[in-house]
Design an enzyme around this catalytic site. Structure first.
Site, PDB file in Angstrom:
ATOM      1  N   ASP A 180      -0.722   2.728  -0.306  1.00  0.00           N
ATOM      2  CA  ASP A 180       0.165   1.679   0.177  1.00  0.00           C
ATOM      3  C   ASP A 180      -0.586   0.418  -0.218  1.00  0.00           C
ATOM      4  OD1 ASP A 180       1.130  -0.502   1.768  1.00  0.00           O
ATOM      5  OD2 ASP A 180       2.232   0.994   2.925  1.00  0.00           O
ATOM      6  N   HIS A 181      -0.118  -0.279  -1.241  1.00  0.00           N
ATOM      7  CA  HIS A 181      -0.997  -1.294  -1.825  1.00  0.00           C
ATOM      8  C   HIS A 181      -1.279  -2.465  -0.879  1.00  0.00           C
ATOM      9  CE1 HIS A 181       2.749  -3.356  -2.924  1.00  0.00           C
ATOM     10  NE2 HIS A 181       2.049  -4.425  -3.218  1.00  0.00           N
ATOM     11  N   HIS A 243       4.671  -0.956   4.014  1.00  0.00           N
ATOM     12  CA  HIS A 243       3.753  -2.094   4.005  1.00  0.00           C
ATOM     13  C   HIS A 243       3.640  -2.780   5.377  1.00  0.00           C
ATOM     14  CE1 HIS A 243       4.012  -1.267  -0.153  1.00  0.00           C
ATOM     15  NE2 HIS A 243       5.002  -2.080  -0.477  1.00  0.00           N
TER      16      HIS A 243
HETATM   17  C1  BG6 Z   1       6.717  -2.885  -3.563  1.00  0.00           C
HETATM   18  C2  BG6 Z   1       8.211  -2.954  -3.418  1.00  0.00           C
HETATM   19  O1  BG6 Z   1       6.215  -1.791  -2.875  1.00  0.00           O
HETATM   20  O2  BG6 Z   1       6.145  -4.066  -3.062  1.00  0.00           O
HETATM   21  C3  BG6 Z   1       8.758  -4.173  -4.122  1.00  0.00           C
HETATM   22  O3  BG6 Z   1       8.794  -1.779  -3.955  1.00  0.00           O
HETATM   23  C4  BG6 Z   1       8.049  -5.424  -3.659  1.00  0.00           C
HETATM   24  O4  BG6 Z   1      10.150  -4.313  -3.910  1.00  0.00           O
HETATM   25  C5  BG6 Z   1       6.548  -5.230  -3.734  1.00  0.00           C
HETATM   26  O5  BG6 Z   1       8.449  -6.482  -4.480  1.00  0.00           O
HETATM   27  C6  BG6 Z   1       5.796  -6.403  -3.128  1.00  0.00           C
HETATM   28  O6  BG6 Z   1       4.448  -6.325  -3.429  1.00  0.00           O
HETATM   29  P1  BG6 Z   1       3.571  -7.626  -3.490  1.00  0.00           P
HETATM   30  O7  BG6 Z   1       2.192  -7.125  -3.706  1.00  0.00           O
HETATM   31  O8  BG6 Z   1       4.091  -8.449  -4.609  1.00  0.00           O
HETATM   32  O9  BG6 Z   1       3.739  -8.298  -2.173  1.00  0.00           O
END
Ligand code: BG6
Length: 484
Positions: A180-181, A243
């Protein structure tokens, strides 16, 4: 600890995720000297392409920093990278990949060879690829095998269990790294330190002091081109269930006994178990419509013309434990809004009235992006020959305080953790299970499993969200500052 003689194999090397995130992160780690000695990178995908085409794709999103040596490092990085084309369902193709890996390994000094498989793939091929890797590409002679997988992990509790169950047949929990980044983002990683390394904050971190918590995700663009995927999943599965819920866990968990992965994840699971499934009445759904010269969600050709898929959602979660009983945790996320911002806003309770009237509440804001910052709204006497309190800010903006430090990309942090075998910032199977328990009933309701599908309210592209949002937040006790 990093293992020498490691090959990172990127499956889905010609796809979006690989070129936007995986390869830039690998290059970032490479140039900062964080990859194992003798590392090699192997791309695998269906597309047949020669080396030149492969290099073009994997470097298309790499921003080469201005430093003199960066361009040379990119050339070196290319030399570490090779490509194998093959099908995802075909065992023989994976034998071929394995041959390529063994060829690389035959040049290593030591016998120990380690492989990190990164699945940058659509869910439809997760299982055949996991199976083929295990059966055809698994090193058994004393090396380590690890696999990184990314959401979507199913669509609801049942499908997630099925997926996890299938993956488990081939890859153990210890070998599996579920990304989960958001857990790799610098400010999210800072939350444990802020909470547990500061008596001043820790002491006020409960229902006695805190009125409400908001975790907000805003993006200024719509589904442009990604409508097909998005319409099937919706904003809740895309952002909230993973997230934002992960951020909630870190904000709400008890102090772990240690920083070990299991101690941290045990505490997160306890939080999830204390949250009942989300109620319909605690949920507001929205969908953007054309405005400011921008198209509406339904104008996207990849979206069904009568879709009721939410592109915005606000929903309130309740944690039934002694620390948080009665404190609303409001998660909200939307596409096509007025700005790009992800932040946590913790609003404290009213100060005792009497000597003060109409005084603003304290708020602690943790800005995850853009421009990481921590700031605390404090009431201060305005300087002068009278007594009047105004809200001010104690501001820790990273750009100012840590101006010489490069903030790592989330994917850099996570790939490095996986290379080291540290699971702390990856999602454990039971976290996922409980996360789905919380969200599945509301998702089924939205999808019409229990009757008519609810219709989201409209909001204009580029706005702050539906007009219903302010009353929604107010309902849970949020009070706007009187000034400032
Ligand atoms: C992803 C979603 O997991 O996270 C995207 O599928 C979203 O829709 C993205 O844009 C957002 O990531 P970050 O790192 O740009 O906040």
């Amino acid at each position: 600890e990093l293992k020498d003689n490691t090959i990172v194999i990127v499956l889905g090397a010609s796809g979006d995720l690989a070129k936007k995130k995986t390869y830039p992160a690998l290059f970032g780690l490479y140039r900062q000297g964080f990859l194992p000695r003798d590392v090699k990178i192997v791309g695998y995908a269906r597309t047949k392409m020669d080396e030149a085409e492969y290099y073009k794709r994997i470097t298309s999103y790499i921003k080469v920093p201005e430093e003199e040596e960066a361009a040379a490092q990119l050339e070196e990085f290319k030399k570490l990278s090779t490509y194998v084309a093959g099908d995802y369902e075909d065992g023989a193709a994976f034998d071929n990949l394995n041959k390529h890996l063994e060829e690389i390994e035959s040049h290593y000094q030591s016998k120990e060879c380690n492989r990190l498989f990164y699945l940058a793939l659509p869910p439809s091929v997760f299982i055949p690829v996991a199976k083929n890797l295990k059966e055809h590409c698994y090193v058994s002679k004393g090396g380590i095998n690890r696999i990184i997988v990314e959401k979507p992990f199913g669509k609801d509790l049942e499908s997630a269990r099925e997926l996890l169950g299938s993956l488990k047949q081939y890859w153990s929990e210890d070998e599996t790294f579920r990304i989960d980044h958001y857990l790799g983002k610098e400010m999210v990683k800072n939350m444990l330190v802020l909470r547990f390394a500061n008596v001043a904050l820790g002491a006020a971190w409960d229902k006695n002091s805190i009125s409400n918590v908001q975790i907000t995700f805003k993006e200024p663009f719509g589904t442009e081109g990604r409508g097909g995927y998005f319409d099937e999943f919706g904003i809740i599965r895309d952002v909230l269930q993973n997230h934002l819920l992960q951020v909630l866990c870190i904000l709400a968990m008890e102090r772990p006994v240690s920083f070990s992965a299991e101690d941290i994840r045990d505490e997160k699971v306890k939080v999830l178990r204390a949250i009942p499934p989300i109620e319909q009445s605690d949920t507001l759904l929205g969908q953007y419509v054309a405005a400011n010269g921008k198209p509406g969600y339904l104008d996207d050709d990849t979206v069904p013309h009568n879709s009721v898929c939410p592109t915005f959602a606000a929903t309130t979660l309740w944690i039934h434990n002694p620390r948080w009983e009665g404190v609303p945790f409001i998660l909200k996320a939307g596409k096509a809004l007025n700005e790009a911002k992800v932040e946590v806003r913790i609003q404290f309770k009213d100060v005792t009235q009497g000597i003060f009237k109409d005084i603003s509440r304290n708020e602690l804001v943790l800005r995850i992006q853009p421009s990481e910052a921590v700031y605390l709204k404090l009431n201060t006497k305005t300087p002068g020959l009278y007594t009047r309190a105004i809200p001010t800010e104690m501001d820790l903006t990273y750009k100012r305080r840590f101006s010489d430090t490069k903030i790592p990309e989330a994917y850099e942090a996570l790939i490095l953790d996986a290379l080291k075998g540290d699971h702390s910032n990856f999602v454990r199977h039971d976290e996922l299970d409980h996360a789905w328990k919380i969200f599945t009933p509301i998702l089924h309701w939205i999808e019409g499993k229990s009757g008519q599908r609810p219709r989201p309210v409209n909001y204009p592209y580029g706005s702050r969200g539906p007009k219903e949002l302010d009353p929604f937040i107010t309902k849970y006790g949020y009070k706007r500052s009187t000034e400032g």
